[in-house]
Design a protein around this motif. Structure first.
Motif, short mmCIF file in Angstrom:
data_model
loop_
_atom_site.label_atom_id
_atom_site.label_comp_id
_atom_site.label_asym_id
_atom_site.label_seq_id
_atom_site.Cartn_x
_atom_site.Cartn_y
_atom_site.Cartn_z
N ALA A 2 0.80 -1.19 0.00
CA ALA A 2 0.00 0.00 0.00
C ALA A 2 0.84 1.26 0.00
N PHE A 3 1.74 1.41 -0.89
CA PHE A 3 2.63 2.56 -0.97
C PHE A 3 1.88 3.62 -1.75
N LEU A 4 1.26 4.52 -1.01
CA LEU A 4 0.29 5.40 -1.61
C LEU A 4 0.86 6.77 -1.92
N VAL A 5 0.68 7.25 -3.26
CA VAL A 5 1.34 8.47 -3.68
C VAL A 5 0.68 9.12 -4.90
N TYR A 80 -2.72 10.93 2.68
CA TYR A 80 -2.43 10.89 4.11
C TYR A 80 -2.87 9.57 4.70
N ALA A 81 -2.17 9.14 5.74
CA ALA A 81 -2.61 8.02 6.57
C ALA A 81 -3.09 8.60 7.89
N LEU A 96 -0.46 11.58 8.75
CA LEU A 96 0.91 11.42 8.27
C LEU A 96 0.88 11.58 6.75
N THR A 97 1.72 12.43 6.21
CA THR A 97 1.79 12.60 4.75
C THR A 97 2.42 11.36 4.14
N LEU A 98 1.77 10.83 3.12
CA LEU A 98 2.30 9.69 2.38
C LEU A 98 2.94 10.18 1.09
N ASN A 99 2.13 10.70 0.21
CA ASN A 99 2.60 11.10 -1.11
C ASN A 99 2.10 12.48 -1.50
N ARG A 100 2.88 13.13 -2.31
CA ARG A 100 2.51 14.45 -2.86
C ARG A 100 2.53 14.31 -4.38
#
Length: 187
Positions: A2-5, A80-81, A96-100
Motif C-alpha cells: 500500500a505505498f500510496l502516492v 495521508y494516513a 501522516l503525509t504519504l505522497n505528494r
C-alpha cells in the motif's frame, strides 16, 4: 505494499483520486518477484470508508501483507494516513503525509510510506507516460529512502490505476497484474 502516492496534472484536468483511486470495493492484485524469480501474488482492497475523529473521510485498505491501513487523498493530490498512534510525535495533527502527487519533479518531502512508520524521505523523480493494460497512462515516479540511506524503494503510480510497479531494496518487485477500480476491471 500500500505505498500510496500522487502528483501534478499538467496536460489534462485531474481528479484527486486519479493517482490513488479510492472507491469502496476497489481491489488490486500484484505479482511479487524476488531477485527475478516469481514468488506469488498478493491482494489489497478497500473494505470501507469511515469518518475519523478529525472529521475527515478515510478509506480502509485491507493489505494482505500488512493488515488494515486508513488513508485519504485531498483535493491537492496529497495522500495521508490516519495517525492513531502519533508516530510522528506531532500532537497538532492526526495525519501522516504519504505522497505528494502534485509535487514538481525534483521535490522532496518527509513520507510515512506504509507500512514503514519510521518516516522516509520521498522524492518526485519523474512524470512520464507508459502503456499499462493496453492503455496509455500518465505515471508519477517516486523514490523513498531513510535519511541514513539504508532503505530504498521506487514506486510508479498510474493516473488511472494507482500503484502499478514497485522496486524495493533487496531486489523485490511488485507488479500490478489486475485490478477492479470504480467498477472497471483491468488485466
Amino acid at each position: 505494499l500500500a505505498f500510496l502516492v500522487f502528483t501534478f496534472c499538467w496536460s489534462s484536468p485531474c481528479l484527486a483520486q486519479d493517482y490513488y483511486p479510492l472507491h469502496v470495493g476497489d481491489t488490486w492484485q500484484y505479482k511479487t518477484y524476488f531477485q527475478g524469480d516469481f514468488r506469488g501474488y498478493f491482494t489489497e482492497s478497500i473494505a470501507k470508508d469511515t469518518v475519523m475523529s478529525n472529521g475527515r473521510r478515510y478509506f480502509v485498505f485491507n493489505v494482505e501483507l500488512f493488515g488494515a491501513v486508513v488513508v485519504r487523498m485531498d483535493d491537492s493530490l496529497i495522500s495521508y494516513a490516519y495517525d492513531s498512534r502519533n508516530l510522528d510525535s506531532d500532537t497538532s495533527t492526526t495525519e501522516l503525509t504519504l505522497n505528494r502527487f502534485n509535487a514538481p519533479v525534483g521535490r522532496t518531502w518527509r513520507s510515512f510510506r506504509i507500512p514503514d512508520p519510521r518516516g522516509l524521505i520521498a522524492k518526485m523523480e519523474d512524470s512520464l507516460y507508459t502503456v499499462w493494460f493496453d492503455e496509455p497512462v500518465e505515471v508519477r515516479k517516486i523514490s523513498y529512502w531513510l535519511a541514513s540511506g539504508l532503505f530504498g524503494a521506487t514506486n510508479y503510480y498510474s493516473k488511472k490505476h494507482g500503484l502499478i510497479y514497485s522496486v524495493e531494496e533487496g531486489d523485490v518487485i511488485y507488479q500490478l497484474a489486475g485490478a477492479s477500480i470504480g467498477g472497471t476491471v483491468y488485466g
